[in-house]
Write a protein that holds these residues in place. Structure first.
Motif, PDB file in Angstrom:
ATOM      1  N   VAL A  12       0.848  -1.189   0.000  1.00 58.52           N
ATOM      2  CA  VAL A  12       0.000   0.000   0.000  1.00 58.52           C
ATOM      3  C   VAL A  12       0.883   1.238   0.000  1.00 58.52           C
ATOM      4  N   GLN A  13       0.253   2.372  -0.194  1.00 62.88           N
ATOM      5  CA  GLN A  13       0.979   3.638  -0.145  1.00 62.88           C
ATOM      6  C   GLN A  13       0.842   4.264   1.234  1.00 62.88           C
ATOM      7  N   GLY A  15      -0.243   6.457   4.138  1.00 62.35           N
ATOM      8  CA  GLY A  15      -1.545   7.051   4.383  1.00 62.35           C
ATOM      9  C   GLY A  15      -2.716   6.102   4.180  1.00 62.35           C
ATOM     10  N   ASP A  16      -2.461   4.974   3.537  1.00 60.78           N
ATOM     11  CA  ASP A  16      -3.515   3.990   3.305  1.00 60.78           C
ATOM     12  C   ASP A  16      -3.782   3.154   4.553  1.00 60.78           C
ATOM     13  N   SER A  17      -4.775   2.276   4.434  1.00 61.25           N
ATOM     14  CA  SER A  17      -5.161   1.395   5.535  1.00 61.25           C
ATOM     15  C   SER A  17      -5.117  -0.064   5.095  1.00 61.25           C
ATOM     16  N   LEU A  18      -4.919  -0.931   6.073  1.00 60.16           N
ATOM     17  CA  LEU A  18      -5.009  -2.380   5.886  1.00 60.16           C
ATOM     18  C   LEU A  18      -5.619  -2.983   7.131  1.00 60.16           C
ATOM     19  N   ARG A  68      -3.231   5.001  15.611  1.00 56.02           N
ATOM     20  CA  ARG A  68      -3.322   4.608  14.195  1.00 56.02           C
ATOM     21  C   ARG A  68      -3.807   3.162  14.025  1.00 56.02           C
ATOM     22  N   GLN A  83      -6.507  -3.479  12.688  1.00 60.15           N
ATOM     23  CA  GLN A  83      -6.839  -2.422  11.741  1.00 60.15           C
ATOM     24  C   GLN A  83      -5.711  -1.399  11.762  1.00 60.15           C
ATOM     25  N   ASN A  85      -4.369   2.072  10.183  1.00 56.31           N
ATOM     26  CA  ASN A  85      -4.689   3.287   9.437  1.00 56.31           C
ATOM     27  C   ASN A  85      -3.469   4.203   9.376  1.00 56.31           C
ATOM     28  N   SER A  86      -3.522   5.144   8.450  1.00 54.10           N
ATOM     29  CA  SER A  86      -2.439   6.122   8.310  1.00 54.10           C
ATOM     30  C   SER A  86      -1.076   5.447   8.281  1.00 54.10           C
ATOM     31  N   VAL A 121       4.736  -0.667   2.898  1.00 48.77           N
ATOM     32  CA  VAL A 121       4.175   0.665   2.749  1.00 48.77           C
ATOM     33  C   VAL A 121       5.167   1.507   1.959  1.00 48.77           C
TER      34      VAL A 121
END
Length: 123
Positions: A12-13, A15-18, A68, A83, A85-86, A121
């Protein structure tokens, strides 16, 4: 035979979430209530990320992920989630689920481990 199977990793880039999942199987009730997530970046030691008390749901986080990441569990599905985030490039690593411990923060205290799932990331 207890098995922990992680899923949900990926590329992911920033700032994205997984959301990572850890499904426990084997029909055995863990003696100790802690389940945790750890991560290991290339060339670094495995480090604590988050943990949860399987019974009462209390949660614990590394300072680097507080605010986060959120750990949760679904007892009916024998599954723990993370979870994220960010996301930041420094979150990159192999994420491992662990179970059956009396110490939330120490990797050596956990009895069972999953095989790990890669999180990358990019900046």
């Amino acid at each position: 035979q207890v098995q922990l199977v992680e899923s949900g990793g990926g590329l992911v880039q920033a700032g994205d979430s997984l959301r990572l999942s850890c499904a426990a199987s084997g029909g055995r009730t863990f003696r100790r209530a802690a389940m945790g997530w750890f991560r290991q970046a290339p060339g670094k030691e495995r480090e604590f990320v988050a943990a949860i008390n399987w019974s009462v749901g209390s949660t614990y986080y590394a300072d680097s992920v507080k605010g986060r990441f959120t750990i949760s569990r679904n007892n009916a599905k024998n599954t723990v989630y993370l979870q994220m985030n960010s996301l930041k490039p420094e979150d990159t690593g192999v994420y491992y689920c662990a179970a059956d411990s009396a110490n939330y923060y120490s990797s050596s205290a956990y009895a069972y481990w999953g095989q790990g799932t890669q999180v990358t990331v990019s900046s």
